[in-house]
Design an enzyme around this catalytic site. Structure first.
Site, PDB file in Angstrom:
ATOM      1  NE  ARG A  41      -1.180  -0.421   4.756  1.00  0.00           N
ATOM      2  CZ  ARG A  41      -0.180   0.836   5.816  1.00  0.00           C
ATOM      3  NH1 ARG A  41      -0.982   2.393   6.046  1.00  0.00           N
ATOM      4  NH2 ARG A  41      -0.885   0.034   6.538  1.00  0.00           N
ATOM      5  CB  SER A  47      11.217  10.266   5.599  1.00  0.00           C
ATOM      6  OG  SER A  47      10.792  12.222   6.107  1.00  0.00           O
ATOM      7  CE1 TYR A  73       8.947   8.012   9.719  1.00  0.00           C
ATOM      8  CE2 TYR A  73       8.958  10.734   9.173  1.00  0.00           C
ATOM      9  CZ  TYR A  73       8.658   9.182   8.729  1.00  0.00           C
ATOM     10  OH  TYR A  73       8.514   9.450   7.654  1.00  0.00           O
TER      11      TYR A  73
HETATM   12  N1  LIG Z   1       4.244   9.768   3.074  1.00  0.00           N
HETATM   13  C1  LIG Z   1       4.775  10.119   3.492  1.00  0.00           C
HETATM   14  O1  LIG Z   1       3.891  11.482   2.983  1.00  0.00           O
HETATM   15  C2  LIG Z   1       6.277   9.854   3.794  1.00  0.00           C
HETATM   16  C3  LIG Z   1       6.661  11.231   3.484  1.00  0.00           C
HETATM   17  C4  LIG Z   1       8.561  10.618   4.248  1.00  0.00           C
HETATM   18  C5  LIG Z   1       8.926   9.933   4.056  1.00  0.00           C
HETATM   19  N2  LIG Z   1       7.892   7.960   4.158  1.00  0.00           N
HETATM   20  C6  LIG Z   1       8.635   6.769   4.640  1.00  0.00           C
HETATM   21  O2  LIG Z   1       7.660   6.298   3.027  1.00  0.00           O
HETATM   22  C7  LIG Z   1       7.883   4.921   3.725  1.00  0.00           C
HETATM   23  C8  LIG Z   1       5.829   4.260   2.787  1.00  0.00           C
HETATM   24  O3  LIG Z   1       5.056   5.717   3.341  1.00  0.00           O
HETATM   25  P1  LIG Z   1       3.491   5.100   3.413  1.00  0.00           P
HETATM   26  O4  LIG Z   1       3.403   6.891   3.783  1.00  0.00           O
HETATM   27  O5  LIG Z   1       3.356   4.661   1.848  1.00  0.00           O
HETATM   28  O6  LIG Z   1       3.224   3.805   4.715  1.00  0.00           O
HETATM   29  P2  LIG Z   1       2.120   3.448   5.083  1.00  0.00           P
HETATM   30  O7  LIG Z   1       0.845   3.794   4.005  1.00  0.00           O
HETATM   31  O8  LIG Z   1       1.876   3.911   7.213  1.00  0.00           O
HETATM   32  O9  LIG Z   1       2.085   2.435   4.350  1.00  0.00           O
HETATM   33  C9  LIG Z   1       4.068   1.754   4.831  1.00  0.00           C
HETATM   34  C10 LIG Z   1       3.782   0.350   5.134  1.00  0.00           C
HETATM   35  O10 LIG Z   1       4.820  -0.359   5.405  1.00  0.00           O
HETATM   36  C11 LIG Z   1       4.978  -1.438   6.559  1.00  0.00           C
HETATM   37  N3  LIG Z   1       5.112  -2.242   7.218  1.00  0.00           N
HETATM   38  C12 LIG Z   1       5.410  -1.003   8.545  1.00  0.00           C
HETATM   39  N4  LIG Z   1       5.310  -1.399  10.033  1.00  0.00           N
HETATM   40  C13 LIG Z   1       6.570  -3.053   9.418  1.00  0.00           C
HETATM   41  C14 LIG Z   1       6.984  -4.183   9.128  1.00  0.00           C
HETATM   42  N5  LIG Z   1       7.254  -3.860  10.809  1.00  0.00           N
HETATM   43  N6  LIG Z   1       7.079  -5.117   9.228  1.00  0.00           N
HETATM   44  C15 LIG Z   1       7.291  -4.570   7.256  1.00  0.00           C
HETATM   45  N7  LIG Z   1       6.594  -3.508   6.676  1.00  0.00           N
HETATM   46  C16 LIG Z   1       5.863  -2.742   7.852  1.00  0.00           C
HETATM   47  C17 LIG Z   1       3.337  -1.353   6.406  1.00  0.00           C
HETATM   48  O11 LIG Z   1       2.718  -2.911   6.246  1.00  0.00           O
HETATM   49  P3  LIG Z   1       1.192  -3.335   6.314  1.00  0.00           P
HETATM   50  O12 LIG Z   1       0.402  -2.711   5.237  1.00  0.00           O
HETATM   51  O13 LIG Z   1       1.135  -4.647   6.467  1.00  0.00           O
HETATM   52  O14 LIG Z   1       0.874  -2.522   6.962  1.00  0.00           O
HETATM   53  C18 LIG Z   1       2.731  -0.362   4.901  1.00  0.00           C
HETATM   54  O15 LIG Z   1       3.396  -0.859   3.787  1.00  0.00           O
HETATM   55  C19 LIG Z   1       7.662   4.732   5.002  1.00  0.00           C
HETATM   56  O16 LIG Z   1       9.259   4.149   5.561  1.00  0.00           O
HETATM   57  C20 LIG Z   1       7.829   5.840   5.710  1.00  0.00           C
HETATM   58  O17 LIG Z   1       8.404   7.004   6.548  1.00  0.00           O
HETATM   59  C21 LIG Z   1       6.748   8.275   3.995  1.00  0.00           C
END
Ligand SMILES: NC(=O)c1ccc[n+]([C@@H]2O[C@H](COP(=O)([O-])OP(=O)(O)OC[C@H]3O[C@@H](n4cnc5c(N)ncnc54)[C@H](OP(=O)(O)O)[C@@H]3O)[C@@H](O)[C@H]2O)c1
Length: 255
Positions: free
Chosen positions: A12, A146, A159
């Site tokens: 996702r 990030s 974080y």
């Molecule tokens: N969204 C933003 O604005 C943003 C900005 C900067 C960086 N990021 C980084 O980009 C990455 C993805 O973010 P996102 O926004 O797409 O997050 P998200 O929608 O919350 O999805 C997080 C994903 O990480 C997986 N996950 C969480 N804990 C885990 C664990 N212990 N073992 C294996 N998988 C795990 C989840 O698995 P499940 O689906 O099974 O729960 C999910 O697929 C993250 O590292 C986040 O810190 C995001």
């Protein structure tokens, strides 16, 4: 034979966009997540149209046994690993001022985001080192950190620390693995529209309106996926340990 990509947290959000893009690029894809497979069975069926091999694995990257079992299973099922995208990550369950931040929250966030990424990378790198060079490299590792690797958010210090850790993990493995033909890159997303940011949507809507981001819109998961796709390919062969900001120009300091 197709190359194989592993995408942690690939079911996702940003991870799913990366999975789809790499499938489109012709990689067989091993999609990892912490949830049971049933949650993503419909999602990953969408990869069928790309004519590649794909499979979902439940894997908690913060747990050693889970990491090792999954990596063994991926190698058994796909024959090797050529691209690793370390995308899985969590935000603090509750944002708290630095003076209130708890050890429990610190341990949870750092043990998944930084420690999990570190040891997942170590295990995959060991596997990559046993494989043949294909074309010009043996493997590519791409870490999704990030803007928080650099930018201070006092209400989620744990974080920021975890993401700054990923920047150092990038440089450490880049230096260690360059001689093995494995390149390591870091992608720093800014504000991307996913489940992770849904709880703070109003705040970021306001910041966009107020001109905080030179490119005045939410980032899309596809914006990050396109960068990962480029780095995974053969266009960046004389660079490693670098990072690219996918943040609408947010990193530019102004006066
Ligand atoms: N969204 C933003 O604005 C943003 C900005 C900067 C960086 N990021 C980084 O980009 C990455 C993805 O973010 P996102 O926004 O797409 O997050 P998200 O929608 O919350 O999805 C997080 C994903 O990480 C997986 N996950 C969480 N804990 C885990 C664990 N212990 N073992 C294996 N998988 C795990 C989840 O698995 P499940 O689906 O099974 O729960 C999910 O697929 C993250 O590292 C986040 O810190 C995001």
């Amino acid at each position: 034979m197709n190359k194989t990509a592993i995408i942690t947290g690939g079911g996702r959000g940003i991870g799913w966009a990366i999975t789809e893009k790499l499938a489109q690029d012709g990689y067989d894809t091993a999609v990892l997540g912490s949830s049971d497979p049933a949650r993503y069975s419909k999602t990953i069926e969408q990869l069928e149209k790309y004519g590649i091999k794909y499979k979902y694995y439940k894997c908690d990257i913060g747990n050693r046994e889970s990491r090792e079992t999954t990596i063994r299973a991926v190698v058994r099922d796909f024959g090797g690993i050529h691209v690793l995208v370390n995308n899985a990550g969590v935000a603090p369950e509750k944002r708290m001022d630095l003076l209130e931040m708890t050890e429990e929250s610190y341990d949870r966030v750092v043990s998944i985001n930084a420690k999990g990424t570190l040891f997942f990378t170590q295990a995959v790198a060991r596997q990559m080192c046993t494989q043949e060079i294909i074309g010009s490299k043996r493997g590519t590792i791409i870490n999704i950190s990030s803007c928080s690797a650099e930018v201070v958010s006092r209400s989620r210090g744990e974080y920021c620390i975890s993401k700054a850790g990923i920047s150092m993990i990038t440089k450490l493995f880049a230096e260690r693995l360059a001689g093995d033909g494995i390149l390591v890159h870091e992608v720093r997303p800014g504000i991307i529209s996913t489940d992770m940011t849904s709880a703070v949507k109003d705040k970021y809507d306001r910041l966009i309106r107020e001109g905080c981001f030179p490119i005045a819109r939410w980032g899309k998961p596809e914006d990050v996926a396109n960068a990962v796709s480029a780095l995974a390919g053969d266009g960046f062969l004389y660079t490693t340990g670098n990072y690219i900001d996918i943040d609408g120009g947010y990193h530019i300091k102004t006066l």
